[in-house]
Scaffold this active site. Structure first.
Site: not given
Length: 359
Positions: A197, A199-202
């Site tokens: 995603g 906005m995903c910083t995983t």
């Protein structure tokens, strides 16, 4: 690259150092790495002949989507207005979980008075709320956790299944092992995708995840091999309409979208004005602001925060998606989603993004 290893073949106390070749790691792919190749004759005079709908009729709750699209359950996207416009377009919005039980119950009650429905997002410890919202008429649920390959989803799934007439989405997973685990628990649909995603910083914060194309291919293959009926929801990595077409062609039943809906009139949140331009906030579910808002751990951050340009009504986005998907299906000689998946042929092909940017 080589590994250095030791063995004791010379005798006690003496070791010989040897070199072992590092095993080749598999390549992982995103939507930007592939393209479809049309190999089937198109028979459509008009793209309006193409059927983009998805019908889920073999589940406890029959569902029909005019287009196979879901919004991501993010607080800066999914509010009451977004649920309404999804319903008006014969699709399903979501009531996100980063708010009070009272707010969620009130929003759902408002939708029911308007003869509309939505999917209810829940966490791991919300048994009382689940009972209340079910009593209010809710039958569509999404267990919204970052790692669905986790034993703690089991009691939540069990509670929802015990009602006997619910539709259950769970995730996220990024591998066939995770997909098989959730499918074995009897969920109806699984979100596939970790770390893709916008906005995903995983992937940055944890080093975990794989490209969405690779994750989908693993899970689709397992579904075919095992004869599973569990739906696949491609989640993350969609920034263009063409990516939706690719996800469906790869075998996804539905595609979950976040950023493309951010900044729209119906997205939750206030309009901001900066230097004469209009913006709206957009953030991931594990961002600092969301964690603080929901009284989570503000140091456990795997989401980013930003502002995006104001886009006007999400109806414009729906119309663009419909036009793009109809065109993609036409190129592939596909009248519907199953035929697109049957006709799909892929190549590795990374376009030069500079060609599509104005100077």
């Amino acid at each position: 690259m080589v590994y250095l290893s030791f063995n004791n073949t010379k005798g006690p106390g003496e070791q010989i150092m040897t070199q072992t070749a590092m095993p080749r790691l598999p390549q992982t792919y995103t939507y930007q790495d592939i393209s479809m190749v049309p190999r089937h004759l198109s028979v459509f005079k008009s793209r309006n002949e193409i059927d983009l709908s998805v019908e889920v009729t073999d589940k406890p709750v029959p569902l029909i989507f005019r287009m196979p699209i879901l919004p991501a359950p993010i607080d800066t996207i999914c509010g009451l207005e977004m649920c309404r416009i999804f319903a008006d377009n014969d699709m399903y919005g979501m009531i996100h979980r980063f708010q009070s039980d009272e707010n969620r119950l009130t929003q759902y009650a408002n939708l029911r008075e308007e003869v509309k429905d939505a999917i209810i997002a829940i966490g791991l410890d919300e048994a009382s709320f689940v009972k209340s919202i079910y009593s209010a008429g809710a039958r569509l649920f999404i267990i919204d956790v970052a790692n669905g390959f986790n034993v703690h989803v089991e009691p939540v799934i069990s509670t929802l299944r015990d009602f006997g007439d619910t539709f259950i989405i769970c995730g996220n997973v990024a591998s066939k092992e995770g997909f098989e685990y959730l499918a074995s628990l009897g969920v109806d649909a699984i979100r596939v995708g970790i770390g893709n995603g916008s906005m995903c910083t995983t992937s940055v914060m944890t080093g975990v995840g794989q490209g969405i194309v690779s994750a989908l291919r693993e899970c689709v293959q397992l579904k075919k091999e095992k004869g599973l009926r569990t739906l696949i929801i491609a989640d993350g990595g969609v920034s263009e309409v063409g990516h939706i077409a690719l996800a469906l062609a790869l075998g996804a039943d539905l595609v979950m979208i976040g950023r493309m809906f951010a900044g729209t009139k119906e997205a939750d949140g206030n309009i901001l004005k900066y230097n004469g331009k209009l913006y709206k906030a957009f953030r991931g579910s594990a961002s600092f602001a969301v964690q603080k808002k929901s009284r989570g751990n503000p140091y456990f951050v795997e989401g980013d925060e930003t502002i995006v340009s104001y886009k006007g009504s999400v109806q414009n986005i729906f119309d663009q998606m419909e036009a793009g998907l109809r065109s993609a299906f036409s190129y592939m000689g596909a009248a519907n989603v199953p035929q697109l998946q049957k006709n799909a042929s892929f190549v590795c092909y990374r376009m030069d993004e500079k060609l599509f940017k104005s100077s």
